[in-house]
Design a protein around this motif. Structure first.
Motif, PDB file in Angstrom:
ATOM      1  N   PHE A   1      -2.152 -15.713 -41.060  1.00  0.00           N
ATOM      2  CA  PHE A   1      -1.575 -17.301 -40.948  1.00  0.00           C
ATOM      3  C   PHE A   1      -2.119 -17.932 -42.170  1.00  0.00           C
ATOM      4  O   PHE A   1      -3.376 -18.117 -41.925  1.00  0.00           O
ATOM      5  CB  PHE A   1      -1.868 -17.541 -39.621  1.00  0.00           C
ATOM      6  N   SER A   2      -1.621 -18.718 -43.030  1.00  0.00           N
ATOM      7  CA  SER A   2      -0.057 -18.891 -43.183  1.00  0.00           C
ATOM      8  C   SER A   2      -0.069 -18.696 -44.950  1.00  0.00           C
ATOM      9  O   SER A   2      -0.871 -18.765 -45.572  1.00  0.00           O
ATOM     10  CB  SER A   2       0.544 -19.855 -42.765  1.00  0.00           C
ATOM     11  N   PHE A   3       1.233 -18.445 -45.109  1.00  0.00           N
ATOM     12  CA  PHE A   3       1.460 -18.385 -46.542  1.00  0.00           C
ATOM     13  C   PHE A   3       0.944 -19.580 -47.363  1.00  0.00           C
ATOM     14  O   PHE A   3       0.532 -19.271 -48.505  1.00  0.00           O
ATOM     15  CB  PHE A   3       2.903 -18.188 -46.854  1.00  0.00           C
ATOM     16  N   THR A   4       1.184 -20.698 -47.061  1.00  0.00           N
ATOM     17  CA  THR A   4       0.922 -21.966 -47.889  1.00  0.00           C
ATOM     18  C   THR A   4       0.406 -22.856 -46.813  1.00  0.00           C
ATOM     19  O   THR A   4       0.326 -22.913 -45.634  1.00  0.00           O
ATOM     20  CB  THR A   4       2.191 -22.588 -48.458  1.00  0.00           C
ATOM     21  N   ASP A   5      -0.425 -23.815 -47.343  1.00  0.00           N
ATOM     22  CA  ASP A   5      -0.819 -25.139 -46.643  1.00  0.00           C
ATOM     23  C   ASP A   5       0.187 -26.096 -46.197  1.00  0.00           C
ATOM     24  O   ASP A   5       1.411 -25.763 -46.786  1.00  0.00           O
ATOM     25  CB  ASP A   5      -1.798 -26.080 -47.638  1.00  0.00           C
ATOM     26  N   ASP A   6       0.155 -26.898 -45.315  1.00  0.00           N
ATOM     27  CA  ASP A   6       1.056 -27.607 -44.812  1.00  0.00           C
ATOM     28  C   ASP A   6       0.652 -29.215 -44.807  1.00  0.00           C
ATOM     29  O   ASP A   6       0.208 -29.666 -43.591  1.00  0.00           O
ATOM     30  CB  ASP A   6       1.435 -27.233 -43.160  1.00  0.00           C
ATOM     31  N   PRO A   7       0.729 -29.825 -45.796  1.00  0.00           N
ATOM     32  CA  PRO A   7       0.476 -31.218 -45.856  1.00  0.00           C
ATOM     33  C   PRO A   7       0.950 -31.992 -45.192  1.00  0.00           C
ATOM     34  O   PRO A   7       0.716 -33.106 -44.790  1.00  0.00           O
ATOM     35  CB  PRO A   7       0.643 -31.358 -47.215  1.00  0.00           C
ATOM     36  N   TRP A   8       2.389 -31.814 -44.622  1.00  0.00           N
ATOM     37  CA  TRP A   8       3.028 -32.616 -43.595  1.00  0.00           C
ATOM     38  C   TRP A   8       2.386 -32.476 -42.051  1.00  0.00           C
ATOM     39  O   TRP A   8       2.997 -33.516 -41.393  1.00  0.00           O
ATOM     40  CB  TRP A   8       4.659 -32.173 -43.604  1.00  0.00           C
ATOM     41  N   LYS A   9       1.732 -31.710 -41.915  1.00  0.00           N
ATOM     42  CA  LYS A   9       0.946 -31.674 -40.369  1.00  0.00           C
ATOM     43  C   LYS A   9      -0.027 -32.862 -40.352  1.00  0.00           C
ATOM     44  O   LYS A   9      -0.565 -33.370 -41.110  1.00  0.00           O
ATOM     45  CB  LYS A   9       0.175 -30.254 -40.309  1.00  0.00           C
ATOM     46  N   ALA A  10      -0.276 -33.098 -39.216  1.00  0.00           N
ATOM     47  CA  ALA A  10      -1.379 -34.107 -38.606  1.00  0.00           C
ATOM     48  C   ALA A  10      -2.517 -33.236 -39.123  1.00  0.00           C
ATOM     49  O   ALA A  10      -2.717 -31.900 -38.793  1.00  0.00           O
ATOM     50  CB  ALA A  10      -1.314 -34.582 -37.394  1.00  0.00           C
ATOM     51  N   PRO A  11      -3.793 -33.798 -39.377  1.00  0.00           N
ATOM     52  CA  PRO A  11      -4.931 -33.085 -39.641  1.00  0.00           C
ATOM     53  C   PRO A  11      -5.533 -32.474 -38.333  1.00  0.00           C
ATOM     54  O   PRO A  11      -6.374 -31.381 -38.333  1.00  0.00           O
ATOM     55  CB  PRO A  11      -5.892 -34.193 -40.337  1.00  0.00           C
ATOM     56  N   GLY A  12      -5.250 -33.223 -37.198  1.00  0.00           N
ATOM     57  CA  GLY A  12      -5.954 -32.511 -35.993  1.00  0.00           C
ATOM     58  C   GLY A  12      -7.262 -33.005 -35.946  1.00  0.00           C
ATOM     59  O   GLY A  12      -8.033 -33.408 -36.689  1.00  0.00           O
ATOM     60  N   ALA A  13      -8.000 -32.582 -34.534  1.00  0.00           N
ATOM     61  CA  ALA A  13      -9.436 -32.956 -34.164  1.00  0.00           C
ATOM     62  C   ALA A  13     -10.222 -32.263 -35.094  1.00  0.00           C
ATOM     63  O   ALA A  13     -11.499 -32.693 -35.328  1.00  0.00           O
ATOM     64  CB  ALA A  13      -9.601 -32.739 -32.649  1.00  0.00           C
ATOM     65  N   CYS A  14      -9.675 -31.110 -35.605  1.00  0.00           N
ATOM     66  CA  CYS A  14     -10.747 -30.142 -36.447  1.00  0.00           C
ATOM     67  C   CYS A  14     -10.593 -30.705 -37.861  1.00  0.00           C
ATOM     68  O   CYS A  14     -11.145 -29.935 -38.966  1.00  0.00           O
ATOM     69  CB  CYS A  14     -10.329 -28.886 -36.351  1.00  0.00           C
ATOM     70  N   ASN A  15      -9.687 -31.604 -38.433  1.00  0.00           N
ATOM     71  CA  ASN A  15      -9.433 -31.951 -39.693  1.00  0.00           C
ATOM     72  C   ASN A  15      -8.937 -30.672 -40.397  1.00  0.00           C
ATOM     73  O   ASN A  15      -9.273 -30.495 -41.561  1.00  0.00           O
ATOM     74  CB  ASN A  15     -10.479 -32.634 -40.506  1.00  0.00           C
ATOM     75  N   CYS A  16      -8.422 -29.571 -39.952  1.00  0.00           N
ATOM     76  CA  CYS A  16      -8.100 -28.334 -40.681  1.00  0.00           C
ATOM     77  C   CYS A  16      -6.677 -27.769 -40.652  1.00  0.00           C
ATOM     78  O   CYS A  16      -6.179 -26.809 -41.250  1.00  0.00           O
ATOM     79  CB  CYS A  16      -8.943 -27.280 -39.833  1.00  0.00           C
ATOM     80  N   GLU A  17      -5.749 -28.527 -39.891  1.00  0.00           N
ATOM     81  CA  GLU A  17      -4.367 -28.116 -39.525  1.00  0.00           C
ATOM     82  C   GLU A  17      -3.419 -28.007 -40.950  1.00  0.00           C
ATOM     83  O   GLU A  17      -2.626 -27.147 -40.878  1.00  0.00           O
ATOM     84  CB  GLU A  17      -3.869 -28.919 -38.559  1.00  0.00           C
ATOM     85  N   GLN A  18      -3.935 -28.681 -41.748  1.00  0.00           N
ATOM     86  CA  GLN A  18      -3.072 -28.678 -43.019  1.00  0.00           C
ATOM     87  C   GLN A  18      -3.493 -27.791 -43.858  1.00  0.00           C
ATOM     88  O   GLN A  18      -3.045 -27.360 -44.966  1.00  0.00           O
ATOM     89  CB  GLN A  18      -3.201 -30.049 -43.558  1.00  0.00           C
ATOM     90  N   HIS A  19      -4.479 -26.767 -43.724  1.00  0.00           N
ATOM     91  CA  HIS A  19      -5.314 -26.230 -44.607  1.00  0.00           C
ATOM     92  C   HIS A  19      -5.278 -24.611 -44.387  1.00  0.00           C
ATOM     93  O   HIS A  19      -6.386 -23.891 -44.690  1.00  0.00           O
ATOM     94  CB  HIS A  19      -6.614 -26.742 -44.990  1.00  0.00           C
ATOM     95  N   TRP A  20      -4.624 -24.052 -43.942  1.00  0.00           N
ATOM     96  CA  TRP A  20      -4.417 -22.462 -43.427  1.00  0.00           C
ATOM     97  C   TRP A  20      -3.731 -21.616 -44.458  1.00  0.00           C
ATOM     98  O   TRP A  20      -3.616 -20.487 -44.468  1.00  0.00           O
ATOM     99  CB  TRP A  20      -3.906 -22.286 -41.988  1.00  0.00           C
ATOM    100  N   GLY A  21      -3.283 -22.252 -45.467  1.00  0.00           N
ATOM    101  CA  GLY A  21      -2.515 -21.409 -46.606  1.00  0.00           C
ATOM    102  C   GLY A  21      -3.541 -20.285 -47.152  1.00  0.00           C
ATOM    103  O   GLY A  21      -4.625 -20.994 -47.585  1.00  0.00           O
ATOM    104  N   CYS A  22      -3.095 -19.233 -47.192  1.00  0.00           N
ATOM    105  CA  CYS A  22      -3.927 -17.887 -47.737  1.00  0.00           C
ATOM    106  C   CYS A  22      -3.316 -17.187 -48.752  1.00  0.00           C
ATOM    107  O   CYS A  22      -4.022 -16.293 -49.025  1.00  0.00           O
ATOM    108  CB  CYS A  22      -4.358 -17.406 -46.537  1.00  0.00           C
ATOM    109  N   SER A  23      -2.298 -17.669 -49.385  1.00  0.00           N
ATOM    110  CA  SER A  23      -1.419 -16.856 -50.446  1.00  0.00           C
ATOM    111  C   SER A  23      -2.405 -16.462 -51.435  1.00  0.00           C
ATOM    112  O   SER A  23      -2.622 -15.413 -52.165  1.00  0.00           O
ATOM    113  CB  SER A  23      -0.348 -17.356 -50.839  1.00  0.00           C
ATOM    114  N   LYS A  24      -3.535 -17.265 -51.892  1.00  0.00           N
ATOM    115  CA  LYS A  24      -4.227 -17.139 -53.259  1.00  0.00           C
ATOM    116  C   LYS A  24      -5.087 -15.872 -52.927  1.00  0.00           C
ATOM    117  O   LYS A  24      -5.649 -15.416 -53.866  1.00  0.00           O
ATOM    118  CB  LYS A  24      -5.186 -18.331 -53.301  1.00  0.00           C
ATOM    119  N   VAL A  25      -5.819 -15.902 -51.575  1.00  0.00           N
ATOM    120  CA  VAL A  25      -6.390 -14.692 -51.209  1.00  0.00           C
ATOM    121  C   VAL A  25      -5.676 -13.372 -51.595  1.00  0.00           C
ATOM    122  O   VAL A  25      -6.721 -12.396 -51.935  1.00  0.00           O
ATOM    123  CB  VAL A  25      -6.997 -14.814 -49.760  1.00  0.00           C
ATOM    124  N   PHE A  26      -4.689 -13.378 -51.609  1.00  0.00           N
ATOM    125  CA  PHE A  26      -3.661 -12.136 -51.698  1.00  0.00           C
ATOM    126  C   PHE A  26      -3.166 -11.865 -53.165  1.00  0.00           C
ATOM    127  O   PHE A  26      -2.296 -11.390 -53.262  1.00  0.00           O
ATOM    128  CB  PHE A  26      -2.721 -11.807 -50.471  1.00  0.00           C
TER     129      PHE A  26
END
Length: 533
Positions: free
Chosen positions: A506-531
Motif C-alpha cells: 500500500f499504495s501505488f502513489t501518494d494521494d495529495p487529495w486526502k486529508a493529512p489526518g492526525a498522523c500527518n501521513c495519510e497523503q504519503h503512502w505511495g511506494c512505487s519508487k521503492v520498486f
C-alpha cells in the motif's frame, strides 16, 4: 408478463463522475474522493429526465426507455417503440414464442443527464428502509438534493425525480428520502428507484438473437459499454448477433460455507500485489490511458496482481483491460464506507451489479467483501457474514467460483466472535501497518506484519494474506518510529523478504487529495519508487 435480461449487464450504467464510493483507512480517511458539499447540491448541473412506468401498486418497475430497433428476420414480431435517450436497458415485447433478432443500438449522450434508475436487492419478509440519497457532511450544512421516488394513483406506479432541501444539523452521514418496503414472502427481490447519472459518452447495446418459449415476454437489452463522447461521433459498426436463450433469471441459491481454499493464491517470487485506485491528484477519475500507463508500471516492477477496492471510476473495465494486456490479475472488492452492511445500501448493490455485469472472472484471483468494516462499525459480525454469503450467491450465479475473504485490522478479528465469518470465507486476511505500532523500527516491519498475520490465521484456522501493508514517507513519529523515504525503503524491503508472496503493498502513489489526518501521513503512502517505478 415476464421480463428477461438477455445480456450480462447492470441496470445502472453510470459514468465515473456519478460513482462516488467513499473509502476509509484504519486511522484516517483513505479514499474520500472530492469535497462532500462543494456546491451544496447532491447532483449539480444535470438535465433531469422523467419516465413513467406502470405495474403493481407498491412495487417499482425499472424505467427503461424504448428502442429504435426493429427485428430482422424472425419467426415472430416484437412490439417496438421510439428511441431511447439514455442508455437504460431496452425493453422489447415478444408477444408469442419464437426467435427474435434485435440489432445493435448505439446511444450518444452529449450532456450529463440524470434519470430515475433502479437497484435490486433481495430482502427477507418484514419492513425495510431502502434507497434514498446518502451524503456525508463535515459540518452543519443545508443540501439541495434530487431523489428518486414513486407515486401511485389508481393502481399506476409513476417513477419520478423530485428535489428536497435537507438540513444536516451536524457532521455525519445522512440518508435523504429513503423508501419503506413491506414484504410478506420469505425472500423477495425489491427494485428500488435511485438517482442515476449518465456522463457524456457513446453507449452500445450489442446485437442479440434470442429464443422465446413463453407468451408475453419482455426482453431487456442492456447497454454494455461506454466511451468518451466526441463532437461528431460516428455510429458504431453493428456487432455480430450473439445467441442467447431467454428464460426467467434463476433464483440464486445460498453458497455453502467454505472448507478452506486449496488453490494457488499469492505470488511466486518475493512480490505479489499492489493496491491501486484510479484517481488523479485532483480527485477526479483517471483516463483509460492513464490507467494503462500505471498498470504497465506495476506489472513492469514484477507484481503479478493489483488490488482494487471498489468499482467506481470505471475501475473494472479500465484496470481489467490493462491487467489483461499486461498478463496480471486483480483482487476485486465490495467496499463498505458507511453504516449499512447489506445489499440495501445503494453503493453495495451497485458494486455487486457492476461485478456481475463485468464478469471477467479469468482475471480475478480473489474477491474481498469489506475493508475494515468491523473496525469502523459499519457492519456487525452477523451482517458481514450475511453479506459475504449474498455476494457469493450473486457472483456465483454469473460464473465466479474463486476464493472470497474480508479484511480488517487484527484488533477487529481479536475483539469479535468471528467464527461465523471464518466459516463464510475461503482465506483470512488482515491490514497491518507496522508504522502505527510505536517502537517497531523499519527493519523489523516484516517480523511485525508476519506476527499479525499469524494471529488472524490462528483465529480462523485458514491460510492468511495481508491485504494492506506499507510505510509512509512523511508523518509524525511514534516514539522512535518515524516516517521517511529511507524508512519506507527499509520497511518495505523487510516486509518483502519476510512475506512478499502473501502481501499487498500500500499504495501505488501518494494521494495529495486526502486529508493529512492526525498522523500527518495519510497523503504519503505511495511506494512505487521503492520498486523502481
Amino acid at each position: 408478463m415476464k421480463a428477461t435480461i438477455v445480456a450480462a449487464a447492470a441496470l445502472l450504467v453510470g459514468g465515473a463522475s456519478a460513482n462516488r464510493v467513499h473509502h476509509r483507512h484504519v486511522h484516517q480517511g483513505l479514499f474520500e474522493k472530492r469535497g462532500y458539499n462543494e456546491s451544496e447540491t447532491c447532483v449539480p448541473g444535470c438535465t433531469t429526465v422523467w419516465y413513467t412506468v406502470t405495474g403493481e401498486a407498491g412495487l417499482y418497475t425499472p424505467p427503461a426507455p424504448p428502442s429504435t430497433s426493429t427485428p430482422a428476420t424472425t419467426s415472430a414480431v416484437p412490439t417496438t417503440t421510439p428511441p431511447a435517450v439514455v442508455p437504460t436497458p431496452i425493453p422489447q415485447t415478444c408477444p408469442t414464442p419464437g426467435t427474435y433478432t434485435f440489432p445493435a443500438t448505439t446511444i450518444i449522450v452529449t450532456e450529463t443527464t440524470t434519470v430515475c434508475g433502479a437497484s435490486t436487492t433481495e430482502v427477507p419478509s418484514g419492513t425495510h428502509t431502502l434507497g434514498g440519497v446518502t451524503t456525508v457532511v463535515e459540518t452543519a450544512t443545508t443540501v439541495v438534493c434530487p431523489y428518486a421516488t414513486t407515486k401511485t394513483e389508481n393502481g399506476v406506479v409513476t417513477s419520478v425525480l423530485e428535489t428536497t432541501t435537507y438540513v444536516c444539523p451536524s457532521a455525519g452521514t445522512y440518508t435523504i428520502a429513503p423508501m419503506t418496503y413491506t414484504v410478506t414472502e420469505a425472500v423477495t427481490t425489491v427494485v428500488v428507484p435511485v438517482v442515476t447519472t449518465y456522463c457524456p459518452g457513446t453507449y452500445t447495446a450489442p446485437a442479440v438473437v434470442t429464443t422465446i418459449t413463453e407468451t408475453a415476454t419482455v426482453v431487456y437489452c442492456p447497454f454494455t459499454s461506454s466511451a468518451e463522447a466526441t463532437p461528431t461521433p460516428a455510429p458504431a459498426a453493428p456487432a455480430p448477433p450473439v445467441e442467447y436463450t431467454a428464460a426467467a433469471p434463476p433464483k440464486p441459491k445460498p453458497t455453502k460455507p467454505s472448507s478452506g481454499y486449496t488453490g494457488n493464491l499469492g505470488g511466486k517470487g518475493d512480490k505479489w500485489a499492489m493496491t491501486y485506485t484510479p484517481y488523479r491528484p485532483d480527485t477526479y477519475c483517471k483516463s483509460k490511458e492513464e490507467v494503462f500507463s500505471d498498470v504497465a508500471a506495476i506489472a513492469g516492477a514484477g507484481f503479478t496482481t493489483i488490488r482494487v477496492y471498489s468499482t467506481d471510476c470505471d475501475t473494472l473495465p479500465h484496470v481489467g483491460a490493462a491487467a489483461e494486456a499486461h498478463g496480471i490479475k486483480l483482487i476485486v472488492g465490495i467496499f463498505i464506507g458507511q453504516v449499512g452492511c447489506d445489499n440495501g445500501n445503494p453503493t453495495v448493490a451497485k458494486q455487486i451489479s457492476d461485478l456481475k455485469s463485468w464478469a471477467r472472472w479469468d482475471l480475478v484471483d480473489l474477491c474481498v467483501v469489506g475493508n475494515e468494516a468491523l473496525f469502523n462499525g459499519y457492519c456487525s459480525v452477523t451482517q458481514l457474514k450475511d453479506l459475504i454469503y449474498h455476494v457469493k450467491s450473486e457472483l456465483g450465479s454469473v460464473g465466479y467460483s474463486g476464493p472470497y475473504t474480508t479484511t480488517d485490522v487484527v484488533s477487529a478479528w481479536e475483539n469479535n466472535d468471528v467464527s461465523a465469518i471464518c466459516s463464510a470465507i475461503d482465506v483470512v486476511a488482515c491490514n497491518s501497518h507496522a508504522y502505527f505500532n510505536a517502537g517497531t523500527m523499519p527493519a523489523d516491519a516484516g517480523d511485525f506484519v508476519a506476527s499479525q498475520l499469524a494471529i488472524v490465521e490462528n483465529i480462523c484456522g485458514k491460510t492468511g494474506y495481508v491485504m494492506e501493508t506499507g510505510w509512509p514517507t512523511q508523518g509524525q513519529c511514534y516514539g522512535p518510529t518515524c516516517a521517511g523515504e529511507v524508512e519506507q525503503k527499509t520497511a518495505l524491503a523487510s516486509i518483502k523478504a519476510k512475506l512478499g508472496p502473501k502481501a499487498v503493498f500500500f499504495s501505488f502513489t501518494d494521494d495529495p487529495w486526502k486529508a493529512p489526518g492526525a498522523c500527518n501521513c495519510e497523503q504519503h503512502w505511495g511506494c512505487s519508487k521503492v520498486f523502481g517505478v
